[in-house]
Design an enzyme around this catalytic site. Sequence first.
Site: not given
Ligand code: PEP
Length: 603
Positions: A209, A517
């Site tokens: 945080h 993502c």
């Molecule tokens: C990933 O695994 O690339 C993703 C975006 O999810 P997290 O980082 O939340 O596991």
Amino acid sequence: MRHENLGIVLQGEGVSEGIVLGAVARWDRHETLVEHVRLPESLVNAEVSRFYEAIARAEREIDELYVSLAASTPKGSPAVEGEHLGLLDAHKMMLRDPSIVNDTERYIREEHLNAEWALSMTLKRLEGMFASVKDPFFRERGQDIHHIGERLMQFLAQGDDAEAPPSPLTHLPQGAILFAHSLSPAEALAASRQQVAAFVIEVGSTSGHTAIIARSLGIPAVVGLAGAGDVVGDGDRVIVDGFEGEIVVRPTEYEEILYARRANRAKAVRRAVRQNRTLPAETPDGFSMVLRANLDFAAQAPQVEALGGRGVGLYRTEFLFLERTGPPTEDEQTEAYVSVLKALAPHPVTIRTLDVGGDKMIKFSGPEHAGLRAIRYCLANEDLFLMQLRALLRASNHGELRILVPFIASPYEVREVRRLLAIASEQLKERGIRHAPDIPVGAMIEVPVAALSAQQLAREVDFFSVGTNDLIQYTMAVSRESAAPDYLTNPLQSGFLKLLRMITDAGHHAGITTAICGELAGKPWFAPILIALGFNELSMTPEAIPLVKEVIRRTPRAEALALLQKFNKMDAEEAKDYLDSYMVEHFPEIVTPRFRGAPHYMR
Ligand code: PEP
Ligand code: MG
């Protein structure tokens, strides 16, 4: 110019960008000494009241900070305000968390311990629990508990004195480099009001945080400098480089000039690229991409548009489920989802269903589901999942919602999600609640078998979003939580590129949007490859959007395709070197030396 006797350079992790020079103000939190006293029965009730009074005073302190922060936040930075106020809310909630309050009261009542002793027992148990969690984000929550507990101890030690113990952070020299072993979010906020120039923290991580606060306040910060306290003294001149995670202690004049130049250049580049916020993410030869933001908290939403993002490609909902002994109610969840949808309207907001389990265990999950993560966990906990689906459906009335399901490994799981969505919809109808029709459902592609089955999966979902953080770790068999040699995390391995291509090919063939993502989407260094692979959407941490857009706007797709073509004849290391030289040649102002030398592909 002679460059001998240079300052001491210490390497940590840069968690908030910017380069500043200033004098160190060291700050040590004085950990309160805990008295251990066993009380007679007659004093137990009074001791419990004393404990609750300490909580009330800590709450009042947070309220005051809340008001003064809201008043001092410069106009036009609602993100800063929203995010911090949200964090203060979280701290206030933690103060009343049953796992702190009930256990402490029980120790006082049943074992007749004085409040300090009882509280220290509770804190020790909770901190131990968090320390054993592998995920750094969740481990960081243990730090929050520690900070809150420490403040409660100070109020207890203060006795009946109505005055709060003075905050030791209210007398810092303006422009100081605050140097601390650890710093709570509330302490970081208090220090920011003294206009500190940078934070240097011995512990902590980028997902803590305090790091989040530093980023949104725009205060450069370096964390993870264990042992730095041995070489840095009060008043020492120090350069803090939040880009590279470096601090230079007692720099020479030459180093000061060098860093000042770098700082000016970085500022100029950042200012310049932010001008692209209203421009499309389109290559010079007309290949269009959409850039969206990854959000971990609803309060980050206003930042997205300011940086040129169009909606949200990944909103991680697990943070809503954390630090509590029961799941958030359907109403609470609905409220959180609605706030993001409203803030980003008319752009889409992609909300990911609960990704917990494995090493991200929530407190209220039973042992029978240990080891099940994300969608596997949700399918084993239908009631919990149905509650989230109902909240999502209710929220869909307030914006353009997309639902993203993490960790998909089989088309069966997607069919199950659709079946449960239909049940959730029926349940709402019975309560007379309507929701938006045809909400897109997407699969996160982050388990290798999902990439290999992309063609079949594409028939079941409305979009793909590739989670490269997990896809890399499971493809390369290398944990994302610990440091690994670069060659093992190099996404230019031909096998990994092949997986990415299978995903985009399957997505394009089925006519569905293919997004990414994972952290890779936010690396300007990798943007030409994602252009060449034909990703339609990239979702990333909001601050990364302007730089990635800049690379897209200056890279013709034809050139990106030629680059990728060349990699067919190279091994991964050669490909990396080649891409480095390409980026340095075309984007010397964006690709920093650290980027070139040791790219951090993973979170
Ligand atoms: C990933 O695994 O690339 C993703 C975006 O999810 P997290 O980082 O939340 O596991
Ligand atoms: Mg993932």
